[in-house]
Design an enzyme around this catalytic site. Structure first.
Site, PDB file in Angstrom:
ATOM      1  N   ARG A 201       0.840  -1.191   0.000  1.00  0.00           N
ATOM      2  CA  ARG A 201       0.000   0.000   0.000  1.00  0.00           C
ATOM      3  C   ARG A 201       0.875   1.240   0.000  1.00  0.00           C
ATOM      4  O   ARG A 201       2.041   1.206   0.400  1.00  0.00           O
ATOM      5  CB  ARG A 201      -0.907   0.013   1.234  1.00  0.00           C
ATOM      6  N   LYS A 228      -1.783  -2.196   7.711  1.00  0.00           N
ATOM      7  CA  LYS A 228      -3.205  -1.964   7.973  1.00  0.00           C
ATOM      8  C   LYS A 228      -3.774  -2.999   8.934  1.00  0.00           C
ATOM      9  O   LYS A 228      -4.653  -2.704   9.746  1.00  0.00           O
ATOM     10  CB  LYS A 228      -3.974  -2.001   6.645  1.00  0.00           C
ATOM     11  N   HIS A 286      -3.848   3.011  -5.996  1.00  0.00           N
ATOM     12  CA  HIS A 286      -4.208   1.755  -5.338  1.00  0.00           C
ATOM     13  C   HIS A 286      -4.498   0.650  -6.339  1.00  0.00           C
ATOM     14  O   HIS A 286      -4.457  -0.539  -5.982  1.00  0.00           O
ATOM     15  CB  HIS A 286      -5.422   1.969  -4.424  1.00  0.00           C
ATOM     16  N   ARG A 289      -1.915  -2.066  -6.582  1.00  0.00           N
ATOM     17  CA  ARG A 289      -1.976  -3.191  -5.647  1.00  0.00           C
ATOM     18  C   ARG A 289      -2.821  -4.320  -6.238  1.00  0.00           C
ATOM     19  O   ARG A 289      -2.481  -5.491  -6.096  1.00  0.00           O
ATOM     20  CB  ARG A 289      -2.548  -2.720  -4.309  1.00  0.00           C
ATOM     21  N   HIS A 312      -3.289  -9.833   2.982  1.00  0.00           N
ATOM     22  CA  HIS A 312      -4.732 -10.054   3.078  1.00  0.00           C
ATOM     23  C   HIS A 312      -5.010 -11.161   4.090  1.00  0.00           C
ATOM     24  O   HIS A 312      -4.348 -12.198   4.087  1.00  0.00           O
ATOM     25  CB  HIS A 312      -5.314 -10.444   1.722  1.00  0.00           C
ATOM     26  N   TYR A 321      -9.047  -8.396  -4.853  1.00  0.00           N
ATOM     27  CA  TYR A 321      -7.856  -7.798  -5.430  1.00  0.00           C
ATOM     28  C   TYR A 321      -7.272  -8.611  -6.579  1.00  0.00           C
ATOM     29  O   TYR A 321      -6.376  -8.142  -7.268  1.00  0.00           O
ATOM     30  CB  TYR A 321      -6.781  -7.626  -4.342  1.00  0.00           C
TER      31      TYR A 321
END
Length: 341
Positions: A201, A228, A286, A289, A312, A321
């Site tokens: 990110r 995150k 983004h 990603r 993830h 994603y």
């Protein structure tokens, strides 16, 4: 507290509560005595000094003031503090909502605000601001002693935005990197290459220090407080990543120096200019990603291997994603030999 005793075949109730006179009543049935005791206790508590102060706060404090306190006391502890401050600025730009006493705000006020926001922002942005407002009301009610009902529990919640499926089309990566190379700053190209090759990110990239890079330059380690999900992970680097970082590192760089000593705003401005030069105004940072995650699967990595790199935590999020190209899947299929008809 209430006490219920049986005297001469009848039920006598005594309700004692600090700051109030003793209340007494007698009933023939115990269920009536219990109901009266509960109703009396509830009514007395509502008239307690603390409850009166909470009601006064709700009529005195405006939502603008509550937002400012939240930003000062709650926002700094969040990893998304910078983004949240930006949302706070947007909320304070709505005087029809934020200049009202917090206790006077109804679900209809929230719906009116949401209708105005939808005219200028995407549904996903409106949803994030809606969730922030909901938490502000809950903190004011639970933690700050403001007697207020949360109107967002009755207002209609915005729908979650559909998952984006934007990937780099053939030739677009070359165009993008060529545009990045024309930037006045030297860090944009390696930053974009890292994003494409690692699925990190933007915030994770900007938090990297030279100490996070391994001695052989083959991977970087993200500490838990920088991710995150609050979990550390190790991210492998491609040969071009290693080459670019080696060229980017100053001779006198300290291990604590950030690899990209930039602000998010500086990245936003440089990225916007680069994608315009490349003729890809719809491409978001983004999206890189998404591109990297999809490429990992197309390289043949399994789900656990990809998740270890991207961070993830659930298969559902990983699926959002990964946008695999049908052509790549078709090339992997091995059909049985055709039989004669």
């Amino acid at each position: 507290m209430a006490s219920i005793t049986k005297t001469k075949g009848r039920w006598q109730v005594r309700v004692r509560l600090k700051g109030h006179k003793l209340r007494c009543q007698t009933f023939d049935a115990r269920r009536d005595a219990v109901a009266w005791a509960q109703e009396t206790e509830t009514a007395l508590r509502k008239r307690s000094p603390a409850a009166e102060d909470a009601r006064r706060l709700a009529t005195k404090l405006t939502l603008r003031g509550v937002l400012q306190r939240y930003e000062n006391e709650v926002t700094p502890s969040k990893r998304s503090a910078e983004r949240e401050r930006y949302m706070m600025r947007n909320l304070r730009a709505e005087p029809e909502l934020v200049d009202k006493p917090i206790g006077d705000i109804l679900a209809s006020d929230i719906s009116a605000w949401l209708s105005r926001r939808r005219q200028s922002v995407a549904e996903g942005t409106a949803l994030r601001e809606w969730c922030l407002l909901q938490h502000v009301f809950e903190v004011a009610r639970r933690d700050w002693g403001v007697a207020v009902d949360n109107p967002l529990k009755e207002a209609r919640r915005p729908r979650a935005a559909s998952a984006r499926e934007r990937r780099l089309e053939p030739g677009e990566e070359d165009l993008l990197l060529e545009a990045c190379g024309k930037a006045r700053v030297s860090w944009l190209t390696p930053l974009v290459c890292l994003a494409i090759d690692t699925a990190m990110r933007q915030g994770e990239l900007l938090s990297l220090t030279w100490a996070d890079a391994s001695a052989d330059g083959k991977y970087v380690t993200l500490a838990g407080q920088l991710t995150k999900t609050a979990k550390a992970r190790t991210v492998p680097l491609s040969p071009r990543n290693r080459r670019m970082l080696g060229a980017l590192r100053p001779k006198n760089a300290s291990s604590s120096d950030r690899i990209f000593p930039l602000t998010r705003n500086a990245v936003r401005l440089a990225w916007t200019r680069a994608r315009e030069r490349a003729g890809m105004p719809d491409l978001r940072f983004h999206d890189l990603r998404h591109e990297a995650t999809s490429r990992f699967f197309e390289m043949g990595l399994d789900t656990m291997e990809v998740a270890a790199i991207t961070g993830h935590e659930t298969l559902q999020m990983l699926k959002r994603y990964a946008h695999l190209r049908t052509k790549t899947i078709a090339e992997k299929l091995k059909w049985p030999a055709e039989r004669a008809l």
